[in-house]
Design an enzyme around this catalytic site. Structure first.
Site, PDB file in Angstrom:
ATOM      1  N   CYS A   1      54.183 -20.641  -8.270  1.00  0.00           N
ATOM      2  CA  CYS A   1      53.250 -21.577  -8.083  1.00  0.00           C
ATOM      3  C   CYS A   1      54.024 -22.742  -7.884  1.00  0.00           C
ATOM      4  O   CYS A   1      54.653 -23.148  -8.580  1.00  0.00           O
ATOM      5  CB  CYS A   1      52.281 -21.970  -9.639  1.00  0.00           C
ATOM      6  SG  CYS A   1      51.209 -23.380  -8.863  1.00  0.00           S
TER       7      CYS A   1
ATOM      8  N   CYS B   1      37.230 -28.264  -5.590  1.00  0.00           N
ATOM      9  CA  CYS B   1      38.913 -28.319  -6.675  1.00  0.00           C
ATOM     10  C   CYS B   1      39.726 -30.171  -7.167  1.00  0.00           C
ATOM     11  O   CYS B   1      40.351 -30.826  -6.020  1.00  0.00           O
ATOM     12  CB  CYS B   1      39.673 -27.138  -5.500  1.00  0.00           C
ATOM     13  SG  CYS B   1      40.929 -26.922  -6.720  1.00  0.00           S
TER      14      CYS B   1
ATOM     15  N   CYS C   1      52.989 -30.226 -12.564  1.00  0.00           N
ATOM     16  CA  CYS C   1      52.721 -29.117 -14.066  1.00  0.00           C
ATOM     17  C   CYS C   1      53.802 -28.835 -14.795  1.00  0.00           C
ATOM     18  O   CYS C   1      54.952 -28.614 -14.100  1.00  0.00           O
ATOM     19  CB  CYS C   1      52.352 -27.846 -13.206  1.00  0.00           C
ATOM     20  SG  CYS C   1      51.376 -27.157 -14.950  1.00  0.00           S
TER      21      CYS C   1
ATOM     22  N   SER D   1      43.833 -17.278 -15.916  1.00  0.00           N
ATOM     23  CA  SER D   1      44.632 -17.170 -15.302  1.00  0.00           C
ATOM     24  C   SER D   1      45.296 -15.914 -15.763  1.00  0.00           C
ATOM     25  O   SER D   1      46.452 -16.565 -16.125  1.00  0.00           O
ATOM     26  CB  SER D   1      45.809 -17.875 -14.184  1.00  0.00           C
ATOM     27  OG  SER D   1      44.487 -19.336 -13.853  1.00  0.00           O
TER      28      SER D   1
ATOM     29  N   GLU E   1      45.959 -34.119  -5.202  1.00  0.00           N
ATOM     30  CA  GLU E   1      45.080 -33.833  -3.630  1.00  0.00           C
ATOM     31  C   GLU E   1      43.683 -32.690  -4.542  1.00  0.00           C
ATOM     32  O   GLU E   1      43.437 -32.035  -5.362  1.00  0.00           O
ATOM     33  CB  GLU E   1      45.759 -32.388  -3.174  1.00  0.00           C
ATOM     34  CG  GLU E   1      46.117 -33.170  -1.780  1.00  0.00           C
ATOM     35  CD  GLU E   1      46.640 -31.688  -1.153  1.00  0.00           C
ATOM     36  OE1 GLU E   1      46.696 -31.564  -0.156  1.00  0.00           O
ATOM     37  OE2 GLU E   1      47.223 -30.831  -2.094  1.00  0.00           O
TER      38      GLU E   1
ATOM     39  N   CYS F   1      54.621 -21.471 -13.123  1.00  0.00           N
ATOM     40  CA  CYS F   1      54.304 -20.375 -13.412  1.00  0.00           C
ATOM     41  C   CYS F   1      54.997 -20.200 -11.776  1.00  0.00           C
ATOM     42  O   CYS F   1      55.314 -20.423 -11.571  1.00  0.00           O
ATOM     43  CB  CYS F   1      53.175 -19.648 -12.727  1.00  0.00           C
ATOM     44  SG  CYS F   1      52.124 -20.715 -14.825  1.00  0.00           S
TER      45      CYS F   1
ATOM     46  N   HIS G   1      46.882 -13.151 -14.175  1.00  0.00           N
ATOM     47  CA  HIS G   1      47.840 -12.337 -13.479  1.00  0.00           C
ATOM     48  C   HIS G   1      48.603 -11.533 -13.764  1.00  0.00           C
ATOM     49  O   HIS G   1      49.512 -10.446 -12.561  1.00  0.00           O
ATOM     50  CB  HIS G   1      48.416 -13.341 -13.652  1.00  0.00           C
ATOM     51  CG  HIS G   1      47.448 -14.697 -12.857  1.00  0.00           C
ATOM     52  ND1 HIS G   1      46.794 -14.226 -11.655  1.00  0.00           N
ATOM     53  CD2 HIS G   1      48.171 -15.854 -12.444  1.00  0.00           C
ATOM     54  CE1 HIS G   1      45.817 -16.112 -11.347  1.00  0.00           C
ATOM     55  NE2 HIS G   1      47.010 -16.423 -12.293  1.00  0.00           N
TER      56      HIS G   1
ATOM     57  N   GLY H   1      48.725 -29.433 -12.107  1.00  0.00           N
ATOM     58  CA  GLY H   1      48.257 -29.617 -13.526  1.00  0.00           C
ATOM     59  C   GLY H   1      47.548 -27.886 -14.288  1.00  0.00           C
ATOM     60  O   GLY H   1      46.744 -27.381 -13.607  1.00  0.00           O
TER      61      GLY H   1
ATOM     62  N   CYS I   1      42.845 -23.489  -3.298  1.00  0.00           N
ATOM     63  CA  CYS I   1      43.602 -24.368  -4.902  1.00  0.00           C
ATOM     64  C   CYS I   1      44.966 -23.401  -4.764  1.00  0.00           C
ATOM     65  O   CYS I   1      45.218 -22.425  -4.800  1.00  0.00           O
ATOM     66  CB  CYS I   1      42.547 -23.983  -5.772  1.00  0.00           C
ATOM     67  SG  CYS I   1      40.824 -24.606  -5.322  1.00  0.00           S
TER      68      CYS I   1
HETATM   69  N1  SAH Z   1      46.842 -24.806 -14.641  1.00  0.00           N
HETATM   70  C1  SAH Z   1      45.887 -24.130 -13.985  1.00  0.00           C
HETATM   71  C2  SAH Z   1      44.914 -24.431 -13.195  1.00  0.00           C
HETATM   72  C3  SAH Z   1      44.920 -24.695 -11.669  1.00  0.00           C
HETATM   73  S1  SAH Z   1      45.824 -23.714 -10.871  1.00  0.00           S
HETATM   74  C4  SAH Z   1      45.798 -22.634 -14.028  1.00  0.00           C
HETATM   75  O1  SAH Z   1      46.922 -22.209 -13.637  1.00  0.00           O
HETATM   76  O2  SAH Z   1      44.924 -22.023 -13.867  1.00  0.00           O
HETATM   77  C5  SAH Z   1      44.493 -22.727 -10.164  1.00  0.00           C
HETATM   78  C6  SAH Z   1      44.856 -21.423  -9.305  1.00  0.00           C
HETATM   79  O3  SAH Z   1      45.160 -20.798  -8.758  1.00  0.00           O
HETATM   80  C7  SAH Z   1      45.763 -20.553 -10.872  1.00  0.00           C
HETATM   81  O4  SAH Z   1      44.649 -19.444 -11.555  1.00  0.00           O
HETATM   82  C8  SAH Z   1      46.882 -20.336 -10.320  1.00  0.00           C
HETATM   83  O5  SAH Z   1      47.855 -19.007 -11.053  1.00  0.00           O
HETATM   84  C9  SAH Z   1      46.227 -20.291  -8.799  1.00  0.00           C
HETATM   85  N2  SAH Z   1      47.646 -19.960  -7.849  1.00  0.00           N
HETATM   86  C10 SAH Z   1      48.213 -20.644  -8.209  1.00  0.00           C
HETATM   87  N3  SAH Z   1      49.338 -20.078  -7.514  1.00  0.00           N
HETATM   88  C11 SAH Z   1      48.684 -19.317  -6.012  1.00  0.00           C
HETATM   89  C12 SAH Z   1      49.042 -18.878  -5.151  1.00  0.00           C
HETATM   90  N4  SAH Z   1      49.939 -19.758  -4.460  1.00  0.00           N
HETATM   91  N5  SAH Z   1      48.114 -17.423  -4.428  1.00  0.00           N
HETATM   92  C13 SAH Z   1      47.150 -18.216  -5.041  1.00  0.00           C
HETATM   93  N6  SAH Z   1      46.894 -18.635  -5.791  1.00  0.00           N
HETATM   94  C14 SAH Z   1      47.475 -19.239  -6.879  1.00  0.00           C
HETATM   95 FE1  SF4 Z   2      51.107 -24.788 -13.617  1.00  0.00          FE
HETATM   96 FE2  SF4 Z   2      48.624 -23.666 -13.560  1.00  0.00          FE
HETATM   97 FE3  SF4 Z   2      50.678 -23.750 -11.307  1.00  0.00          FE
HETATM   98 FE4  SF4 Z   2      50.994 -22.077 -13.696  1.00  0.00          FE
HETATM   99  S1  SF4 Z   2      49.329 -21.747 -12.032  1.00  0.00           S
HETATM  100  S2  SF4 Z   2      52.284 -23.770 -12.967  1.00  0.00           S
HETATM  101  S3  SF4 Z   2      49.544 -23.567 -14.904  1.00  0.00           S
HETATM  102  S4  SF4 Z   2      49.084 -25.389 -12.014  1.00  0.00           S
END
Ligand code: SAH
Ligand code: SF4
Length: 351
Positions: A120, A106, A113, A215, A85, A117, A217, A160, A334
């Protein structure tokens, strides 16, 4: 072979003269031709030979959700039967004014991935494969073609971990950034990473001047270890040192992304620790209320808790962005691409 997977100088076109190569390149990147047949300035024999040897785009639109002025999601089918997507996000008038023509895409960098995390959706099914350069750059070209929009900003915040796919990412960015290519300026491109230290350093040493978002967190190993397995490999101290190195080399402000998860990282002392790190690397902080993922146990804190958290950062004079509105901005769109769900919907639709 997809022409979008290689830089134009790498195309194996045999004895085709230079100016023809440039014409093909312009048809693809500037005029966005949907087929070789449409490249009317090329002789018929050349078009036929290209047609027999190459394909143009590795992705086809499967589904477009949302409408103009709102966030739109585009589901792509890839040549190998995988789905990814992209999310197209118009500027929020509250942030950029009514007249802004900022349009952010985005994009995804992998199918699935591997980083897992805990909060996610993208990692739920594990990792399947890297996207090729053409599958990355193709998301932009095809999105512009099907929506008629001009994309001004790009964020690697889809499915990813972009830094786990560094070579293809690097090549795609070259195509995206080049004036002969898509033509999006490096400063309008942001790579988001969960914290891959060697690649952060590689980017710091790279002449490409793209932006970096971490990221985070969690500002301590205690918090990060709970929710991000990558922290076991690259703990906070190493990550921050890599950020400092990037700062030193590139002189550009880093963004810390910080999802607020109820009861995990949302207390005032968490905000204090975050403020210390942000000060240390001159980072700005993007506070993101968590978007609930079905099937996962995490929740977003109440708005008042979120505000309190942000107030601590403000008191320390940290530059922050906080968006509480839902569903409209990058943060809501995203990082939570639930591929399986979308695929299931597809199946439902067709039966
Ligand atoms: N893998 C990379 C890029 C993709 S994730 C990364 O982790 O940075 C893009 C962003 O969305 C990251 O900051 C991730 O932590 C955040 N994200 C993931 N799941 C989310 C959710 N449910 N609500 C809000 N942000 C989220
Ligand atoms: Fe992968 Fe980014 Fe999601 Fe972590 S937050 S599982 S690195 S896509």
């Amino acid at each position: 072979m997809y022409l979008l997977d290689q830089l134009p100088e790498e195309w194996d076109l045999g004895a085709v003269p230079r100016y023809r190569r440039d014409q093909i390149r312009d048809w693809i990147y500037q005029k966005r031709a949907a087929s070789f047949e449409l490249m009317s300035s090329l002789p018929k024999e050349l078009r036929d030979s290209l047609q027999s040897k190459f394909s143009l785009s590795p992705l086809t639109l499967e589904k477009l959700q949302g409408s103009k002025d709102t966030t739109r999601k585009l589901l792509w089918k890839l040549s190998q039967g995988d789905y990814i997507e992209s999310v197209l996000i118009p500027a929020s008038p509250a942030l950029y004014g009514e007249k802004s023509d900022r349009m952010t895409l985005c994009v995804s960098s992998q199918v699935g991935c591997a980083y897992g995390c805990r909060f996610c959706a993208s990692g739920l099914e594990g990792w399947k494969r890297h996207l090729t350069p053409g599958e990355i750059v193709g998301q932009i070209i095809e999105t512009e073609r099907v929506t008629g929009e001009r994309i001004s900003n790009l964020v690697f915040m889809g499915m990813g971990e972009p830094f786990a796919n560094f070579e293809n990412l690097r090549k795609a960015i070259e195509m995206i950034n080049a004036s002969w290519g898509v033509g999006i300026g490096a400063r309008h491109i942001t790579i988001s990473t969960s914290g891959l230290v060697p690649q952060i350093k590689r980017l710091a040493d790279d002449p490409l001047q793209v932006r970096l978002a971490i990221s985070l967190h969690g500002a301590t190993n205690e918090v990060r270890n709970q929710i991000m397995p990558v922290n076991k490999k690259y703990p906070v101290e190493e990550l921050i040192e890599a950020c400092e190195y990037y700062q030193e080399k590139q002189g550009r402000m880093i963004t810390f992304e910080y999802i607020l998860l109820e009861g995990i990282n949302d207390q005032p002392d968490h905000a204090e620790a975050l403020a210390r790190l942000a000060k240390r690397v001159f980072a700005k902080v993007n506070v993101i209320p968590y978007n609930k993922v079905e099937g996962l146990p995490w929740d977003r804190p109440s708005d008042s808790k979120i505000r309190k958290f942000a107030d601590v950062l403000k008191r320390h004079e940290i530059k922050i962005t906080l968006r509480l509105e839902k569903g409209h901005d990058i943060d809501a769109a995203c990082g939570q691409l639930r591929l399986k769900k979308v695929q299931e919907e597809q199946v439902d639709l067709s039966t």
